[in-house]
Motif scaffolding. Structure first.
Motif, mmCIF file in Angstrom:
data_model
loop_
_atom_site.group_PDB
_atom_site.id
_atom_site.type_symbol
_atom_site.label_atom_id
_atom_site.label_comp_id
_atom_site.label_asym_id
_atom_site.label_seq_id
_atom_site.Cartn_x
_atom_site.Cartn_y
_atom_site.Cartn_z
ATOM 1 N N ILE A 329 29.012 -47.367 23.138
ATOM 2 C CA ILE A 329 28.321 -48.633 23.371
ATOM 3 C C ILE A 329 28.743 -49.287 24.681
ATOM 4 N N ASP A 332 27.140 -47.684 27.586
ATOM 5 C CA ASP A 332 25.673 -47.673 27.552
ATOM 6 C C ASP A 332 25.063 -46.313 27.232
ATOM 7 N N GLY A 335 22.731 -48.142 22.493
ATOM 8 C CA GLY A 335 22.819 -49.570 22.211
ATOM 9 C C GLY A 335 23.165 -49.819 20.750
ATOM 10 N N LYS A 336 23.528 -51.034 20.438
ATOM 11 C CA LYS A 336 23.909 -51.370 19.067
ATOM 12 C C LYS A 336 22.735 -51.194 18.107
ATOM 13 N N ASN A 337 21.566 -51.653 18.515
ATOM 14 C CA ASN A 337 20.384 -51.469 17.665
ATOM 15 C C ASN A 337 20.022 -49.993 17.553
ATOM 16 N N GLU A 338 20.124 -49.285 18.666
ATOM 17 C CA GLU A 338 19.793 -47.864 18.679
ATOM 18 C C GLU A 338 20.742 -47.081 17.772
ATOM 19 N N ARG A 353 24.715 -54.343 9.501
ATOM 20 C CA ARG A 353 25.715 -54.177 10.557
ATOM 21 C C ARG A 353 27.133 -54.363 10.028
ATOM 22 N N HIS A 368 26.770 -56.706 16.055
ATOM 23 C CA HIS A 368 25.708 -57.700 16.112
ATOM 24 C C HIS A 368 25.190 -57.814 17.543
ATOM 25 N N GLN A 369 23.890 -57.743 17.670
ATOM 26 C CA GLN A 369 23.273 -57.745 18.989
ATOM 27 C C GLN A 369 23.522 -59.077 19.672
ATOM 28 N N THR A 370 23.964 -59.022 20.915
ATOM 29 C CA THR A 370 24.196 -60.242 21.688
ATOM 30 C C THR A 370 23.051 -60.449 22.677
ATOM 31 N N ASP A 372 21.499 -61.011 26.108
ATOM 32 C CA ASP A 372 21.935 -60.700 27.475
ATOM 33 C C ASP A 372 22.155 -61.974 28.269
#
Length: 392
Positions: A329, A332, A335-338, A353, A368-370, A372
């Protein structure tokens, strides 16, 4: 892997994972026990309203109940406290370790983990626990040196380790044979947090099961006496592996009857005083009378619950899978969602999650998605007054 049909087997799996009986879940969903059984056996499909309640009560995404996960072949699972741990509590852990193995398998698509590295032993050799421990030490290049961190050692040797918050207090640790996509894993789950020193012994005990006992042994078929026997064998292996005969005798023989001296040995060998006293007795460094006296003193000092140094030395947690996820992660690669989508789409395992974070040992909130960060502004809006002056 997402399917449109409700997967009743997955409902059963999730129910047991959360520790619900059929009656418990029926009460929560406000349906009959017979209806829950029909759901699980594929004879009925829950309504949308029932499904929403199900996701809330069991705390799984709705996709979880429609997926078919990758096949995981589960071998023997060894609980140190099997005799005092009910079947329900044990079943709750089976799918946790299965999910850990699935996540490990997915991570191996991207990351090179150490392969499981164990020597082979003949049936005759396995009858001599002392010999087995020494052979393994030599194979791993440990000789007579203390093992400062067995958690890290086993991760380097290809074992899968995880630390979970297990509510059942009798479950200290357990080991399980798993096979995912044709690859075998041995996963050791560290349960309720003890001291660093006691955890050392727990892990060595589970290592002993892996080496000494049949991978396909059905523990439910064992008698109480047979189970006690394999537990004693694993304990004997752990003691011999952590406290090698020649090296430990050389140290302990200097002051074998002095409990204060064992405090110093504890710093060197990273094993509890209780385990060292037992080992000294079994190696005939202590007489039976002296051993009994020292055991009474251990009880009198309150060292059954906490020994000297226990509160100082920090527990060592597994890091291999944490490092793998962070490597992917932070650089890159994914990604977290990926990451979560791939686990769901390719492996049939949709989890929240927080659930994945706990299974792997990630910091709370890591997945947890942050949002940008906004780029630094190069332009800015003109003052409204300037605009009005030009248009008037």
């Amino acid at each position: 892997m997402f399917e449109r049909d409700f997967n009743g087997e997955r409902l059963r799996e999730g129910r047991i994972y959360r520790g619900f009986t059929i009656t418990d879940l029926a009460d929560e969903l406000e349906v009959s026990k017979q209806m829950i059984s029909k759901y699980e056996n594929g004879k009925a499909t829950p309504t949308f309203e029932a499904l929403m309640k199900m996701t809330n009560v069991l705390n799984f995404p709705k996709e979880y109940f429609y997926e078919k996960p990758v096949k995981v072949k589960v071998g023997s699972t060894y609980f140190r406290s099997l005799l005092s741990t009910g079947k329900k509590e044990r079943e709750m852990q089976y799918d946790r370790v299965k999910y850990i193995s699935i996540i490990r398998s997915m991570l191996e698509e991207y990351v090179e983990f150490p392969e499981l590295d164990l020597p082979s032993f003949s049936e005759e050799e396995l009858n001599d626990v002392e010999y087995v421990a020494k052979k393994l030490r030599n194979y791993w290049g440990l000789d007579d040196k203390p093992i400062k961190n067995i958690v890290r050692l086993l991760e380097k040797k290809g074992f899968v380790l995880a630390a979970l918050n297990i509510k059942k207090r009798t479950i200290d640790a357990f080991g399980s044979n798993q096979e995912v996509n044709g690859k075998s894993y041995y996963t050791i789950v560290l349960g309720n947090k003890k001291s660093f020193y006691r955890r050392q012994f727990d892990v060595a005990h589970e290592l002993g099961h892996k080496i000494l006992h049949d991978n396909n042994l059905d523990l439910d078929d064992l008698s109480r006496e047979e189970f006690k026997q394999i537990e004693q064998e694993a304990n004997d292996f752990a003691a011999a592996f952590l406290l090698p005969k020649e090296g430990f005798i050389k140290d302990v023989s200097m002051h074998p009857n002095n409990l204060n001296y064992y405090k110093q040995l504890k710093k060197k060998w990273c094993v509890s005083i209780g385990a060292m006293v037992m080992r000294a007795y079994k190696l005939k460094v202590l007489s039976r009378g002296t051993y009994d006296y020292m055991q009474r003193m251990i009880s009198k000092n309150g060292w059954r619950k906490q020994e000297p140094l226990d509160e100082i030395k920090l527990l060592k947690e597994p890091i291999a899978m944490v490092q793998a996820v962070e490597l992917l992660i932070e650089n890159d690669y994914i990604g977290k969602n990926e990451f979560l989508h791939k686990l769901s789409h390719d492996y049939g395992l949709s989890l929240h999650r927080a659930e994945v974070e706990e299974l792997i040992g990630l910091e709370d909130g890591y997945l947890h998605q942050t949002i940008d960060e906004q780029p630094e502004n190069i332009i800015s809006l003109k003052q409204i007054r300037q605009i009005n002056d030009k248009t008037s």
